[in-house]
Design an enzyme around this catalytic site. Sequence first.
Site, PDB file in Angstrom:
ATOM      1  N   ILE A   6      28.730  24.012  42.850  1.00 27.53           N
ATOM      2  CA  ILE A   6      27.850  23.135  43.444  1.00 27.53           C
ATOM      3  C   ILE A   6      26.740  22.937  42.838  1.00 27.53           C
ATOM      4  CG2 ILE A   6      26.424  23.222  45.747  1.00 27.53           C
ATOM      5  CD1 ILE A   6      29.238  23.577  46.633  1.00 27.53           C
ATOM      6  N   GLY A 207      24.624  41.561  34.317  1.00 29.09           N
ATOM      7  CA  GLY A 207      24.472  40.971  35.550  1.00 29.09           C
ATOM      8  C   GLY A 207      23.380  42.124  36.241  1.00 29.09           C
ATOM      9  N   SER A 208      23.574  42.049  37.733  1.00 25.75           N
ATOM     10  CA  SER A 208      22.807  42.805  38.496  1.00 25.75           C
ATOM     11  C   SER A 208      22.947  44.330  38.531  1.00 25.75           C
ATOM     12  CB  SER A 208      22.900  42.454  39.882  1.00 25.75           C
ATOM     13  OG  SER A 208      24.022  42.721  40.707  1.00 25.75           O
ATOM     14  N   GLY A 212      26.360  46.347  38.593  1.00 25.28           N
ATOM     15  CA  GLY A 212      26.444  47.216  37.384  1.00 25.28           C
ATOM     16  C   GLY A 212      26.867  48.613  37.399  1.00 25.28           C
ATOM     17  N   GLU A 229      24.168  45.551  30.604  1.00 24.90           N
ATOM     18  CA  GLU A 229      22.874  44.720  30.418  1.00 24.90           C
ATOM     19  C   GLU A 229      22.506  44.308  32.010  1.00 24.90           C
ATOM     20  OE1 GLU A 229      21.209  44.870  28.055  1.00 24.90           O
ATOM     21  OE2 GLU A 229      22.360  45.051  26.336  1.00 24.90           O
ATOM     22  N   CYS A 263      16.257  37.756  33.006  1.00 30.87           N
ATOM     23  CA  CYS A 263      16.209  39.121  33.314  1.00 30.87           C
ATOM     24  C   CYS A 263      15.182  39.987  32.719  1.00 30.87           C
ATOM     25  CB  CYS A 263      17.791  39.719  32.575  1.00 30.87           C
ATOM     26  SG  CYS A 263      17.800  39.298  31.055  1.00 30.87           S
ATOM     27  N   GLU A 361      13.564  43.767  42.026  1.00 29.74           N
ATOM     28  CA  GLU A 361      13.510  42.643  41.131  1.00 29.74           C
ATOM     29  C   GLU A 361      13.331  41.300  41.926  1.00 29.74           C
ATOM     30  OE1 GLU A 361      17.291  41.802  39.124  1.00 29.74           O
ATOM     31  OE2 GLU A 361      16.390  40.757  37.457  1.00 29.74           O
TER      32      GLU A 361
HETATM   33  P1  NAP Z   1      25.912  39.629  39.735  1.00 32.79           P
HETATM   34  O1  NAP Z   1      25.916  39.224  41.030  1.00 32.79           O
HETATM   35  O2  NAP Z   1      25.600  41.248  39.446  1.00 32.79           O
HETATM   36  O3  NAP Z   1      27.069  39.093  38.942  1.00 32.79           O
HETATM   37  C1  NAP Z   1      27.309  39.193  37.532  1.00 32.79           C
HETATM   38  C2  NAP Z   1      28.770  38.936  37.162  1.00 32.79           C
HETATM   39  O4  NAP Z   1      29.597  40.016  37.686  1.00 32.79           O
HETATM   40  C3  NAP Z   1      29.307  37.503  37.751  1.00 32.79           C
HETATM   41  O5  NAP Z   1      30.155  36.977  37.039  1.00 32.79           O
HETATM   42  C4  NAP Z   1      29.918  38.133  39.093  1.00 32.79           C
HETATM   43  O6  NAP Z   1      30.872  37.280  39.473  1.00 32.79           O
HETATM   44  C5  NAP Z   1      30.379  39.363  38.624  1.00 32.79           C
HETATM   45  N1  NAP Z   1      30.846  40.207  39.738  1.00 32.79           N
HETATM   46  C6  NAP Z   1      30.334  40.526  40.908  1.00 32.79           C
HETATM   47  N2  NAP Z   1      30.812  41.436  41.485  1.00 32.79           N
HETATM   48  C7  NAP Z   1      31.719  42.092  40.674  1.00 32.79           C
HETATM   49  C8  NAP Z   1      32.689  43.364  40.857  1.00 32.79           C
HETATM   50  N3  NAP Z   1      32.846  44.024  42.035  1.00 32.79           N
HETATM   51  N4  NAP Z   1      33.666  43.278  39.600  1.00 32.79           N
HETATM   52  C9  NAP Z   1      33.360  42.654  38.591  1.00 32.79           C
HETATM   53  N5  NAP Z   1      32.600  41.660  38.476  1.00 32.79           N
HETATM   54  C10 NAP Z   1      31.963  41.292  39.596  1.00 32.79           C
HETATM   55  O7  NAP Z   1      24.672  39.063  38.707  1.00 32.79           O
HETATM   56  P2  NAP Z   1      24.181  37.591  38.848  1.00 32.79           P
HETATM   57  O8  NAP Z   1      23.409  37.219  40.259  1.00 32.79           O
HETATM   58  O9  NAP Z   1      25.042  36.883  38.407  1.00 32.79           O
HETATM   59  O10 NAP Z   1      22.826  37.655  37.808  1.00 32.79           O
HETATM   60  C11 NAP Z   1      21.476  37.823  37.940  1.00 32.79           C
HETATM   61  C12 NAP Z   1      21.348  39.303  37.600  1.00 32.79           C
HETATM   62  O11 NAP Z   1      21.795  39.679  36.169  1.00 32.79           O
HETATM   63  C13 NAP Z   1      19.923  39.937  37.567  1.00 32.79           C
HETATM   64  O12 NAP Z   1      19.617  41.197  38.252  1.00 32.79           O
HETATM   65  C14 NAP Z   1      19.501  39.687  36.053  1.00 32.79           C
HETATM   66  O13 NAP Z   1      18.155  40.605  35.990  1.00 32.79           O
HETATM   67  C15 NAP Z   1      20.655  40.107  35.478  1.00 32.79           C
HETATM   68  N6  NAP Z   1      20.735  39.728  34.089  1.00 32.79           N
HETATM   69  C16 NAP Z   1      20.779  40.672  33.028  1.00 32.79           C
HETATM   70  C17 NAP Z   1      20.686  40.611  31.806  1.00 32.79           C
HETATM   71  C18 NAP Z   1      20.510  41.394  30.666  1.00 32.79           C
HETATM   72  O14 NAP Z   1      20.926  41.163  29.572  1.00 32.79           O
HETATM   73  N7  NAP Z   1      20.008  42.593  31.023  1.00 32.79           N
HETATM   74  C19 NAP Z   1      20.764  38.883  31.435  1.00 32.79           C
HETATM   75  C20 NAP Z   1      20.888  38.057  32.413  1.00 32.79           C
HETATM   76  C21 NAP Z   1      20.764  38.627  33.699  1.00 32.79           C
HETATM   77  P3  NAP Z   1      30.401  35.894  40.628  1.00 32.79           P
HETATM   78  O15 NAP Z   1      29.097  35.505  40.383  1.00 32.79           O
HETATM   79  O16 NAP Z   1      31.617  34.983  40.405  1.00 32.79           O
HETATM   80  O17 NAP Z   1      30.577  36.441  41.956  1.00 32.79           O
END
Ligand code: NAP
Length: 457
Positions: A6, A207-208, A212, A229, A263, A361
């Site tokens: 989207i 990711g989050s 994580g 990360e 992040c 956050e």
């Molecule tokens: P997220 O909801 O944790 O998702 C990250 C990835 O994990 C997505 O591909 C998601 O798939 C997948 N995922 C979700 N649940 C899962 C599970 N149970 N098993 C395996 N994979 C799963 O994070 P986001 O909303 O995409 O990103 C934002 C977050 O990332 C923020 O907290 C940010 O601070 C953090 N971040 C950290 C860094 C770093 O380097 N420290 C860099 C960038 C972002 P779907 O999205 O397809 O559901």
Amino acid sequence: MKIRSINPTTNGTIGEIDASTPKEIHKKVQDAHVAQEKWLSLGVKGRVKILENVLEKLENRLEEIGEISTKSMGMPSSLRGVLDLEAGIEYFRWYLENAEKYLDSEISYEDETTVNTVYYEPIGVAAVISPWNFPFCTFVWQVVPNLIVGNPVVFKGASECVLVVKLIEDIIATSKLPKGVFSEIYGGGDVGEILIHEDIDLICFTGSTMVGKHISSIASDKLIKALLELGGSAPAIVFEDADIKKVTETVFFNRFANSGQICDGLKRLIVHKDIAKKIEQALVEMIQSKKVGNPEDETVEIGPLVSKKQADALEVQVNDAIAKKARVLIGGDKLKNLSEAFFEPTILANVTKDMKIWSEETFGPVLPIMTFETEDEALALANDTEYGLGGYILTENRERAQRVAAKLKTGMISVNGTLYLHPSSPFGGYKRSGIGREHGKYGFHELCQIKVVATEK
Ligand code: NAP
């Protein structure tokens, strides 16, 4: 099942892709295992040569990747070059140019009779899972070093950016990379979870913190390594001697670029009370001078959030602060006349520690401000968080900057807006911001088995 992409600017569908089935995921992991031996036999030099071809193919179609990224997650076209595309290419090139140096064997100990030699070997098949906020850069950061060290990759990008990662997969398919060494799967968290339950040897997750933690528990059950990360809530401490221009530029860029979805972005401003008013006014004026709107318009600097869902979550945090008597200096609401994924760039003063905007956050263009009188007070506020990714110090006093940097519990610190982001410098966090480091020699070694062989002289 279909994964729909989207456009957050228009709320319209850009395209859709079939989600990967468990059978397809299993096959891709098996193919990765089969491909590993041949990939390894090429040595670092041989792998780098093939990856140079992958880099060339991606570089030739960078604009296409950028255009679909802007449509998918709203990064302004005026910024995507510097924030995502060029940065990704710079990191890719650095990894290729420096791999041999950091992956070569080295002597760790030597005496009259014995030599101990350390070898960096691959861990095995890596499951790589990424978020949506820097679609190209994150792909490069997470995937390329794995391929260089010899770990085949099965990659799942975020659903929001499914068309971006599909384009990347299609481009790579035209390169000389052997089949099975890199493949992608498509779907939401459930698909990611199927992947990490497969026969993999390593998880690289960005990711989050919430997801994580869950992934870390599965990895610990399987007794495999998980490089994590995660989220951040970077503080910026602004001392009374700080240069106002440096402060406003640093704060604006690190809080409002990419609509605040970074992040390690600056998420909490801690200002000495003597200059708080001046800083607040300068920041409000800076925001008033910026254009918010359609990210495909080259004059726009702030676009939408990635989705309505993300904007709704931010709205809850801002409303909680306003209900608890935060003072809105600018913004404070969703933008009228645009899609529901847009949130006004917002600055909040009179913030207290019990507000969600401070303790959680925030992933959007909202800046909460608290004031301090003493250095100890500032440090206590800065470290009062479960996160520890980035940190910012603004002062013209170098000694103080060093002293405060040593006490700040974060993995990366910028003094007066200088960049810590460089392919040779480690990236990662303290506390619940993650485990492990990316980039440089540190990043390569995280992805390796480290073996020592002792021989007679
Ligand atoms: P997220 O909801 O944790 O998702 C990250 C990835 O994990 C997505 O591909 C998601 O798939 C997948 N995922 C979700 N649940 C899962 C599970 N149970 N098993 C395996 N994979 C799963 O994070 P986001 O909303 O995409 O990103 C934002 C977050 O990332 C923020 O907290 C940010 O601070 C953090 N971040 C950290 C860094 C770093 O380097 N420290 C860099 C960038 C972002 P779907 O999205 O397809 O559901």
